[in-house]
Design a protein around this motif. Structure first.
Motif, mmCIF file in Angstrom:
data_model
loop_
_atom_site.group_PDB
_atom_site.id
_atom_site.type_symbol
_atom_site.label_atom_id
_atom_site.label_comp_id
_atom_site.label_asym_id
_atom_site.label_seq_id
_atom_site.Cartn_x
_atom_site.Cartn_y
_atom_site.Cartn_z
ATOM 1 N N ILE A 106 0.812 -1.213 0.000
ATOM 2 C CA ILE A 106 0.000 0.000 0.000
ATOM 3 C C ILE A 106 0.851 1.272 0.000
ATOM 4 C CG2 ILE A 106 -1.734 1.331 1.283
ATOM 5 C CD1 ILE A 106 -2.841 -1.139 -0.218
ATOM 6 N N PRO A 107 1.868 1.404 0.855
ATOM 7 C CA PRO A 107 2.672 2.628 0.808
ATOM 8 C C PRO A 107 3.366 2.828 -0.544
ATOM 9 C CG PRO A 107 3.025 1.513 2.879
ATOM 10 C CD PRO A 107 2.236 0.580 2.005
ATOM 11 N N PHE A 108 3.827 1.757 -1.163
ATOM 12 C CA PHE A 108 4.451 1.872 -2.481
ATOM 13 C C PHE A 108 3.436 2.375 -3.500
ATOM 14 C CE2 PHE A 108 5.479 -0.214 -6.608
ATOM 15 C CZ PHE A 108 6.599 0.542 -6.912
ATOM 16 N N GLN A 109 2.274 1.754 -3.533
ATOM 17 C CA GLN A 109 1.238 2.145 -4.485
ATOM 18 C C GLN A 109 0.741 3.566 -4.227
ATOM 19 O OE1 GLN A 109 0.273 0.474 -7.196
ATOM 20 N NE2 GLN A 109 1.720 -1.157 -6.727
ATOM 21 N N TYR A 110 0.580 3.925 -2.958
ATOM 22 C CA TYR A 110 0.130 5.271 -2.613
ATOM 23 C C TYR A 110 1.207 6.303 -2.965
ATOM 24 C CZ TYR A 110 -1.986 9.093 0.062
ATOM 25 O OH TYR A 110 -2.538 10.296 0.449
ATOM 26 N N GLY A 111 2.462 5.950 -2.730
ATOM 27 C CA GLY A 111 3.561 6.838 -3.097
ATOM 28 C C GLY A 111 3.568 7.117 -4.594
ATOM 29 N N LEU A 112 3.325 6.098 -5.392
ATOM 30 C CA LEU A 112 3.241 6.295 -6.849
ATOM 31 C C LEU A 112 2.045 7.172 -7.210
ATOM 32 C CD1 LEU A 112 4.091 2.728 -8.233
ATOM 33 C CD2 LEU A 112 5.601 4.731 -8.052
ATOM 34 N N ARG A 113 0.933 6.968 -6.509
ATOM 35 C CA ARG A 113 -0.253 7.800 -6.755
ATOM 36 C C ARG A 113 0.036 9.257 -6.409
ATOM 37 N NH1 ARG A 113 -5.682 7.953 -3.316
ATOM 38 N NH2 ARG A 113 -6.828 9.442 -4.598
ATOM 39 N N LEU A 114 0.694 9.473 -5.278
ATOM 40 C CA LEU A 114 1.059 10.836 -4.893
ATOM 41 C C LEU A 114 1.928 11.475 -5.975
ATOM 42 C CD1 LEU A 114 1.875 10.271 -1.121
ATOM 43 C CD2 LEU A 114 0.024 11.711 -2.009
ATOM 44 N N LEU A 115 2.889 10.729 -6.461
ATOM 45 C CA LEU A 115 3.788 11.222 -7.506
ATOM 46 C C LEU A 115 2.999 11.606 -8.762
ATOM 47 C CD1 LEU A 115 6.773 11.695 -8.244
ATOM 48 C CD2 LEU A 115 6.871 9.311 -8.968
ATOM 49 N N GLU A 116 2.101 10.734 -9.176
ATOM 50 C CA GLU A 116 1.285 10.995 -10.367
ATOM 51 C C GLU A 116 0.395 12.220 -10.200
ATOM 52 O OE1 GLU A 116 -1.014 7.535 -11.326
ATOM 53 O OE2 GLU A 116 0.765 6.290 -11.578
#
Length: 107
Positions: free
Chosen positions: A48-58
């Motif tokens: 989840i933190p990895f996926q959320y981090g990518l979402r934040l970046l996007e």
């Protein structure tokens, strides 16, 4: 970790150092605390933190993405492909943040 990343709210604003108020200490702990003990590539879809981090970046939350992804990076095995990949993504977040700050300075 059955939580869908799209269910996690995005921050109210993107932090730009020197330009606006920094988020309170521990602001992203609710996501960071979900990081697995060891970051493995085969678990990327459920990290989840990895996926959320990518979402934040996007979504343009570069400072916030760095904060979340750093926790995932710290749990990767030293010198592993996961650690190198995360370091690269964190560099992209930092570069994007710097570019945003330059754009704001010219407004």
């Amino acid at each position: 970790m059955n939580k869908d990343v799209s269910e996690i709210e995005l921050p109210v604003h993107a932090h730009l150092p020197g330009e606006n108020i920094r988020h309170p200490e521990g602001f992203l702990d609710h996501v960071i605390d979900l990081a697995p003990d060891t970051t493995l590539s085969q678990d990327a879809a459920s990290n989840i933190p990895f996926q959320y981090g990518l979402r934040l970046l996007e979504e343009g939350f570069y400072w916030e993405a760095h904060e979340v992804l750093e926790a995932v990076w710290m749990n990767a095995v030293p010198n592993s492909k996961e650690r190198h990949l995360l370091q690269g993504i964190i560099h992209v977040a930092n570069a994007s943040l710097k570019m945003s700050m330059v754009r704001m300075a010219h407004c």
